[in-house]
Design a protein around this motif. Structure first.
Motif, PDB file in Angstrom:
ATOM      1  N   GLN A  43      41.968 -54.977   7.211  1.00 32.00           N
ATOM      2  CA  GLN A  43      42.225 -54.628   8.607  1.00 32.00           C
ATOM      3  C   GLN A  43      42.800 -53.236   8.762  1.00 32.00           C
ATOM      4  O   GLN A  43      42.440 -52.497   9.685  1.00 32.00           O
ATOM      5  CB  GLN A  43      43.163 -55.662   9.229  1.00 32.00           C
ATOM      6  CG  GLN A  43      42.530 -57.042   9.396  1.00 32.00           C
ATOM      7  CD  GLN A  43      43.534 -58.114   9.779  1.00 32.00           C
ATOM      8  OE1 GLN A  43      44.737 -57.849   9.905  1.00 32.00           O
ATOM      9  NE2 GLN A  43      43.074 -59.342   9.973  1.00 32.00           N
ATOM     10  N   GLN A  44      43.698 -52.849   7.850  1.00 32.14           N
ATOM     11  CA  GLN A  44      44.337 -51.538   7.913  1.00 32.14           C
ATOM     12  C   GLN A  44      43.591 -50.465   7.117  1.00 32.14           C
ATOM     13  O   GLN A  44      44.006 -49.315   7.085  1.00 32.14           O
ATOM     14  CB  GLN A  44      45.778 -51.635   7.404  1.00 32.14           C
ATOM     15  CG  GLN A  44      46.671 -52.545   8.229  1.00 32.14           C
ATOM     16  CD  GLN A  44      46.860 -52.038   9.644  1.00 32.14           C
ATOM     17  OE1 GLN A  44      46.986 -50.840   9.888  1.00 32.14           O
ATOM     18  NE2 GLN A  44      46.882 -52.961  10.602  1.00 32.14           N
ATOM     19  N   GLN A  45      42.520 -50.890   6.465  1.00 29.88           N
ATOM     20  CA  GLN A  45      41.675 -49.973   5.685  1.00 29.88           C
ATOM     21  C   GLN A  45      42.509 -49.207   4.647  1.00 29.88           C
ATOM     22  O   GLN A  45      42.506 -47.977   4.606  1.00 29.88           O
ATOM     23  CB  GLN A  45      40.935 -49.009   6.608  1.00 29.88           C
ATOM     24  CG  GLN A  45      40.035 -49.722   7.601  1.00 29.88           C
ATOM     25  CD  GLN A  45      39.286 -48.773   8.528  1.00 29.88           C
ATOM     26  OE1 GLN A  45      39.371 -47.570   8.405  1.00 29.88           O
ATOM     27  NE2 GLN A  45      38.548 -49.327   9.468  1.00 29.88           N
ATOM     28  N   ILE A  46      43.216 -49.974   3.818  1.00 28.42           N
ATOM     29  CA  ILE A  46      44.057 -49.398   2.769  1.00 28.42           C
ATOM     30  C   ILE A  46      43.248 -49.328   1.482  1.00 28.42           C
ATOM     31  O   ILE A  46      42.938 -50.358   0.877  1.00 28.42           O
ATOM     32  CB  ILE A  46      45.325 -50.254   2.538  1.00 28.42           C
ATOM     33  CG1 ILE A  46      46.096 -50.455   3.843  1.00 28.42           C
ATOM     34  CG2 ILE A  46      46.210 -49.604   1.483  1.00 28.42           C
ATOM     35  CD1 ILE A  46      47.214 -51.486   3.739  1.00 28.42           C
ATOM     36  N   TYR A  47      42.876 -48.140   1.072  1.00 27.09           N
ATOM     37  CA  TYR A  47      42.144 -47.987  -0.194  1.00 27.09           C
ATOM     38  C   TYR A  47      43.118 -48.289  -1.336  1.00 27.09           C
ATOM     39  O   TYR A  47      44.094 -47.567  -1.543  1.00 27.09           O
ATOM     40  CB  TYR A  47      41.580 -46.576  -0.296  1.00 27.09           C
ATOM     41  CG  TYR A  47      40.498 -46.315   0.723  1.00 27.09           C
ATOM     42  CD1 TYR A  47      39.160 -46.565   0.441  1.00 27.09           C
ATOM     43  CD2 TYR A  47      40.815 -45.848   1.997  1.00 27.09           C
ATOM     44  CE1 TYR A  47      38.162 -46.344   1.386  1.00 27.09           C
ATOM     45  CE2 TYR A  47      39.834 -45.623   2.957  1.00 27.09           C
ATOM     46  CZ  TYR A  47      38.507 -45.871   2.629  1.00 27.09           C
ATOM     47  OH  TYR A  47      37.525 -45.654   3.580  1.00 27.09           O
ATOM     48  N   THR A  48      42.849 -49.356  -2.068  1.00 28.22           N
ATOM     49  CA  THR A  48      43.836 -49.927  -2.982  1.00 28.22           C
ATOM     50  C   THR A  48      43.317 -50.046  -4.402  1.00 28.22           C
ATOM     51  O   THR A  48      42.238 -50.598  -4.643  1.00 28.22           O
ATOM     52  CB  THR A  48      44.247 -51.331  -2.488  1.00 28.22           C
ATOM     53  OG1 THR A  48      44.774 -51.231  -1.159  1.00 28.22           O
ATOM     54  CG2 THR A  48      45.290 -51.948  -3.398  1.00 28.22           C
TER      55      THR A  48
END
Length: 232
Positions: free
Chosen positions: A26-31
């Motif tokens: 949802q937050q588009q966190i590249y992890t």
């Protein structure tokens, strides 16, 4: 635009793994989701697929002596993994120091000239030894995760070409805050090391708070550009 990313996140150790994945999406966190054992990497990298998550092949230094049977699996998977972590040395307990050094030394030799690989490296009470094993002749991209070394070790790491990943707990450390201005702006990256750090409400909130604190100390820094650089 400043996007969110996390170079060191323990997805498998979250209280609610699926809630963590939802927030990442949802937050588009590249992890970069690090793993502590090769078997965990093998399972998770197959079971979970996401545009925003990349699994890292890891073998935590404190677990090497307990799971020696997984070392051959590590070497079998290594040629196919771009992201490597969590790996490194941990000398809080030096009982199995030689096992750690032997494994980490072989890992570095197997990765040394692979310019595509990105390593997120644990170095608790062992920064000097990590730098000595890696040396100056390598092509992978090394990230020192949660740096707690000395000023001299920091200068040596920067001169050699390391990146330094920063989490919220580090930004609350007086010692690290004295070192932060010494780190070139283009060598700083974000991490959370969640769930091992104090979080700021949520994954995204923690990253935003960490970014805010870094920017207050290092003006005109573009942390997203730094992340894109290691991916190239």
């Amino acid at each position: 635009m400043e996007y969110l990313y996390d170079t060191h996140f323990h997805l498998d150790l979250q209280k609610d793994r699926f809630a963590a994945i939802r927030e990442i999406e949802q937050q588009q966190i590249y992890t970069i989701a690090v793993t502590n054992l090769p078997d965990l990497y093998r399972k998770e990298s197959v079971e979970l697929r996401s545009k925003y998550i990349r699994f890292a092949l890891g073998f935590h230094p404190e677990l090497i002596h307990l799971y020696k049977k997984q070392i051959p699996m590590m070497w079998n998977l290594l040629p196919y993994a771009r992201y490597i972590g969590e790996i490194g040395l941990d000398f809080v307990d030096t009982t199995y120091k030689e096992d750690q050094i032997a494994f980490f030394s072989e890992l570095i030799e197997r990765c040394r000239y692979d310019e595509d690989k990105i390593l997120t490296i644990h170095s608790r009470r062992a920064v000097r030894q990590v730098l000595q094993i890696i040396g100056k002749d390598f092509r992978f991209k090394p990230i020192l995760h949660w740096f707690t070394g000395s000023k001299g070790e920091l200068f040596d790491a920067i001169e050699t070409g390391f990146y330094i990943s920063v989490n919220l707990s580090m930004m609350e450390s007086r010692k690290f805050l004295t070192l932060l201005p010494l780190i070139p702006k283009n060598r700083l990256l974000l991490e959370t090391d969640s769930p091992f750090t104090r979080n700021w409400d949520t994954h995204s909130g923690t990253l935003k708070k960490t970014t805010q604190l870094i920017v207050e100390c290092q003006e005109d820094i573009n942390l997203w550009d730094n992340f894109k650089t290691i991916l190239v």
